[in-house]
Write a protein that holds these residues in place. Structure first.
Motif, short mmCIF file in Angstrom:
data_model
loop_
_atom_site.label_atom_id
_atom_site.label_comp_id
_atom_site.label_asym_id
_atom_site.label_seq_id
_atom_site.Cartn_x
_atom_site.Cartn_y
_atom_site.Cartn_z
N UNK A 41 -2.27 -4.86 -4.01
CA UNK A 41 -3.58 -5.50 -3.93
C UNK A 41 -4.59 -4.59 -3.24
N UNK A 42 -4.16 -3.90 -2.20
CA UNK A 42 -5.06 -3.01 -1.48
C UNK A 42 -5.48 -1.83 -2.37
N UNK A 43 -4.54 -1.28 -3.14
CA UNK A 43 -4.88 -0.23 -4.10
C UNK A 43 -5.96 -0.73 -5.07
N UNK A 44 -5.79 -1.96 -5.54
CA UNK A 44 -6.76 -2.54 -6.46
C UNK A 44 -8.13 -2.66 -5.80
N UNK A 45 -8.15 -3.14 -4.55
CA UNK A 45 -9.41 -3.28 -3.82
C UNK A 45 -10.10 -1.95 -3.59
N UNK A 46 -9.32 -0.92 -3.26
CA UNK A 46 -9.88 0.42 -3.03
C UNK A 46 -10.49 0.96 -4.32
N UNK A 74 -6.08 -7.84 5.94
CA UNK A 74 -6.07 -7.15 7.24
C UNK A 74 -6.11 -5.64 7.04
N UNK A 75 -5.25 -5.14 6.13
CA UNK A 75 -5.20 -3.70 5.90
C UNK A 75 -6.48 -3.18 5.26
N UNK A 76 -7.10 -4.02 4.41
CA UNK A 76 -8.33 -3.60 3.72
C UNK A 76 -9.50 -3.42 4.68
#
Length: 464
Positions: free
Chosen positions: A120-125, A360-362
């Motif tokens: 999900x974070x890869x997608x957001x980035x 949180x990580x994003x």
């Protein structure tokens, strides 16, 4: 064994859930596996692998595919023994006993809950790079909500949408392959034609194996196929074939794309090794220099969408693991309930944990590093217990007659050796988190064991 299954069925009915439904075929299983792995998984790690292997990056994926084939083979053996949801949790219970089974499930839970957060974070980035006006955490949260709704809709509906996304990813990969071949035919290669297999400045076996310890992490996710064993039409053999086929196909795609991009890379592996900051974008830089920015953008969009649906497959597998552990009273019984064949409560819990971790990580500059450093240890430890389960079931307990010494001893032992080597090469922070998570699992197991003893024989059966 049949009496035990009937007893489990009566227990499930009394608990108020109708069980999982068999709606998936072979193609659906392969779709889930490839979605979780992602056909272009090497894009982000290509530069690091090229630098670490002295340019023999395609050979790295050949060796990594063979190495992971040992684990795939053990999955194929155990899914026939226990064609149930829960994957390695169920297999370790069968082959090693209740306590190792819980530990395997507990360690796999760390992987299954956090790998979707990374995706999900890869997608957001990726989406933030395309639409910088919107913060990455917003894109990340949107991806979680959309894919969770698809999973709640049902495994079959999610598989249909996932097939369309996977087809898009494969199409983009084919565009890259065709474009790369055209450039290579027209302009020639930047490196020697055999260098992706032999290295661009001499061959080093030690360098190749050092890079393999990173490359095997690209394959994490193919094992999720086994989590859908109770939702497949056609029996466990179809699941076993899907696991092996998915690994072989992913390996072929990985080798092909890294071979081609290595030939297009305008700098040497030594130059990449001397400039760690350039390693993350090395794949894109090679595409920009040889083909053009249009392909760069196309790959970025594909990665953004593909990462979200890799998380969808991971979230679905996590829900099945929580469901299976709850059904066997290793987690709160409420998570074992299903609605129209969908373990919605288990899925919602998995989605909640993933949402919190991903958002949180994003919002942190170092969030991705923190997540990536811990997701792999859980899966690799669970794989070690999977191999031990094969030996325990077929060799120690001899539940299926005389063992096949190649499949039931040699393959698990070699697979375990590979995994231990990879764990030893992992980051120290990941090892520490793995040990802490393992310790917490032992405490939970001890508490459950103590309650069972207090309740007396059979007294703990009704507790959640």
């Amino acid at each position: 064994m049949r009496r035990g299954a009937e007893r489990d069925g009566r227990r499930d009915a009394a608990a108020g859930h109708d069980g999982l439904r068999r709606t998936l075929g072979f193609r659906d299983l392969v779709v889930y596996g490839l979605l979780f792995i992602a056909p272009m998984a090497p894009v982000g790690v290509y530069g690091a692998l090229d630098a670490k292997s002295d340019g023999a990056v395609a050979l790295v994926y050949v060796v990594a595919t063979v190495a992971m084939a040992f684990t795939a083979s053990s999955y194929a053996q155990m899914v026939r023994v226990a064609p149930q949801a829960g994957s390695v949790f169920t297999y370790a219970r069968k082959g090693l006993g209740e306590a190792p089974g819980f530990v395997a499930g507990w360690m796999a839970m760390l992987d299954y809950l956090l790998i979707p957060a990374v995706a999900y974070l890869f997608s957001g980035i990726a989406m933030e790079a395309l639409v910088p006006e919107v913060d990455r955490w917003v894109w990340t949260a949107i991806a979680v909500v959309v894919t969770t709704l698809l999973n709640l809709w049902g495994v079959r509906a999610a598989a249909r949408v996932g097939f369309a996304v996977l087809a898009m990813e494969i199409a983009v990969l084919l565009v890259f392959v065709v474009s790369a071949v055209v450039v290579l035919v027209r302009d020639g290669a930047e490196r020697g034609w055999l260098s992706p297999l032999t290295g661009d400045a001499g061959f080093s076996l030690a360098a190749v194996f050092s890079a393999v310890s990173i490359a095997v992490l690209s394959y994490l996710g193919f094992d999720a196929i086994a989590s859908f064993a109770e939702e497949v039409t056609g029996g466990s053999r179809k699941v076993a074939r899907a696991v092996l086929f998915c690994l072989a196909l992913a390996g072929t795609l990985f080798v092909a794309q890294t071979y081609l991009v290595a030939l297009l890379t305008p700098v040497s592996s030594a130059e990449l090794a001397a400039d760690p900051a350039a390693q993350g974008s090395a794949f894109y830089d090679a595409v920009d220099a040889s083909v053009g920015t249009w392909l760069h953008d196309l790959v970025a969009v594909s990665k953004a969408i593909g990462a979200a649906f890799a998380a969808l497959a991971g979230q679905a597998a996590a829900g099945r693991l929580l469901f299976a552990m709850a059904r066997d009273r290793r987690l709160p019984r409420l998570l074992a309930r299903t609605d129209s064949g969908v373990p919605r409560l288990a899925l919602l819990l998995a989605a909640t944990v993933t949402m919190v971790a991903a958002v949180w990580a994003a919002q942190r500059d170092d969030g991705l590093d923190h997540l990536v450093s811990v997701v792999d240890i859980g899966a690799l430890t669970a794989f070690v217990l999977l191999h031990a389960s094969v030996v325990g079931w077929f060799v120690v307990r001899r539940m299926d007659g005389e063992p096949d010494w190649l499949r039931h001893v040699v393959v698990p032992v070699l697979g375990t050796a590979v995994l231990v080597a990879v764990i030893a090469e992992a980051a120290r922070s990941a090892q520490v988190v793995g040990v802490i998570w393992f310790g917490v699992g032992l405490v939970v197991l001890a508490v459950q064991w103590g309650r069972t003893r207090e309740d007396g024989p059979g007294g703990g059966a009704g507790k959640g």
